[in-house]
Design a protein around this motif. Structure first.
Motif, short mmCIF file in Angstrom:
data_model
loop_
_atom_site.label_atom_id
_atom_site.label_comp_id
_atom_site.label_asym_id
_atom_site.label_seq_id
_atom_site.Cartn_x
_atom_site.Cartn_y
_atom_site.Cartn_z
N SER A 81 3.13 13.21 -9.69
CA SER A 81 3.36 12.62 -8.28
C SER A 81 3.37 10.99 -8.54
O SER A 81 4.43 10.16 -7.88
N GLU A 84 6.72 10.01 -10.23
CA GLU A 84 7.78 9.96 -9.32
C GLU A 84 7.85 8.84 -8.35
O GLU A 84 9.03 8.21 -7.94
N THR A 85 6.54 8.58 -7.85
CA THR A 85 6.42 7.50 -6.94
C THR A 85 6.77 6.13 -7.55
O THR A 85 7.61 5.42 -6.98
N SER A 88 10.75 5.73 -8.31
CA SER A 88 11.53 5.76 -7.19
C SER A 88 11.10 4.57 -6.35
O SER A 88 11.71 4.24 -5.32
N SER A 89 10.16 3.60 -7.01
CA SER A 89 10.09 2.16 -6.56
C SER A 89 9.31 2.55 -4.98
O SER A 89 9.47 1.52 -4.18
N ALA A 90 8.89 3.62 -4.67
CA ALA A 90 8.24 3.85 -3.41
C ALA A 90 6.92 2.95 -3.10
O ALA A 90 6.50 2.48 -2.14
N VAL A 91 6.40 2.50 -4.30
CA VAL A 91 5.31 1.61 -4.26
C VAL A 91 5.68 0.49 -5.07
O VAL A 91 5.99 0.58 -6.02
N ASP A 92 5.44 -0.81 -4.43
CA ASP A 92 5.83 -1.87 -5.05
C ASP A 92 4.65 -2.34 -6.37
O ASP A 92 3.60 -2.60 -5.96
N TYR A 102 -2.41 3.47 -2.67
CA TYR A 102 -1.81 4.43 -2.87
C TYR A 102 -2.56 5.71 -3.61
O TYR A 102 -2.60 6.87 -3.59
#
Length: 167
Positions: A81, A84-85, A88-92, A102
């Motif tokens: 997880s 993947e996060t 995908s640059s979901a978290v800077d 996060y």
């Protein structure tokens, strides 16, 4: 003068009277009966205890193996997880507080996991760990290559009503 035996006299033999000999015979029979019952029972009981211990050990090993496998599977899911996060640059990754924000829910929702951290190639790392079910802490570590030292900043948090509060 010393007494001399005559040739027709028999030497005196040690004799036990009838009553003590019957008592002795009764004791010997009782001991033999007890031993004939107790010794096989003791051998059987010892064997049964060994078998029981072996079965219990096997069950304990299987339970622990299953528990460890569950924990490892959970850790792999969390790791997947996080990967993947991150990919995908979901978290800077430049905003370290967002990264820690996060990590906290991941740690809260997976009680078998006690530590989540993210390390950078320069030696810096950021992480959160569970101290106990209600107390957590974050760690930010900044590596100083010149001094070959790390500066660590710890913050403590408490989990109340499903939310984290800095203490």
């Amino acid at each position: 003068q010393q007494y001399r035996r005559r040739s027709y006299e028999q030497p005196r033999k040690f004799r036990i009277s009838l009553k003590p000999s019957l008592v002795l015979l009764t004791i010997v029979i009782a001991l033999a009966s007890s031993a004939s019952i107790h010794i096989p029972w003791m051998i059987t009981a010892t064997s049964n205890v060994r078998d029981l211990v072996a079965k219990l050990n096997q069950e304990i090993i299987q339970d622990i193996t299953g528990e460890v496998q569950t924990i490892l599977n959970g850790a792999e899911r969390i790791q997947d997880s996080i990967v993947e996060t991150m990919s995908s640059s979901a978290v800077d990754l430049e905003k370290k507080n967002r990264l820690l924000d996060y990590f906290f829910p991941l740690l809260k929702n997976n009680p078998e996991i006690t530590w989540i951290s993210y390390g950078q190639p320069n030696g810096d790392f950021y992480g959160v760990n569970r101290v106990d079910p209600y107390n957590f802490q974050s760690v930010k570590s900044y590596w100083n290559e010149e001094g070959d030292t790390a500066e660590r900043i710890f913050n403590k948090y408490v989990l109340q009503e499903g939310r984290f509060f800095k203490t």
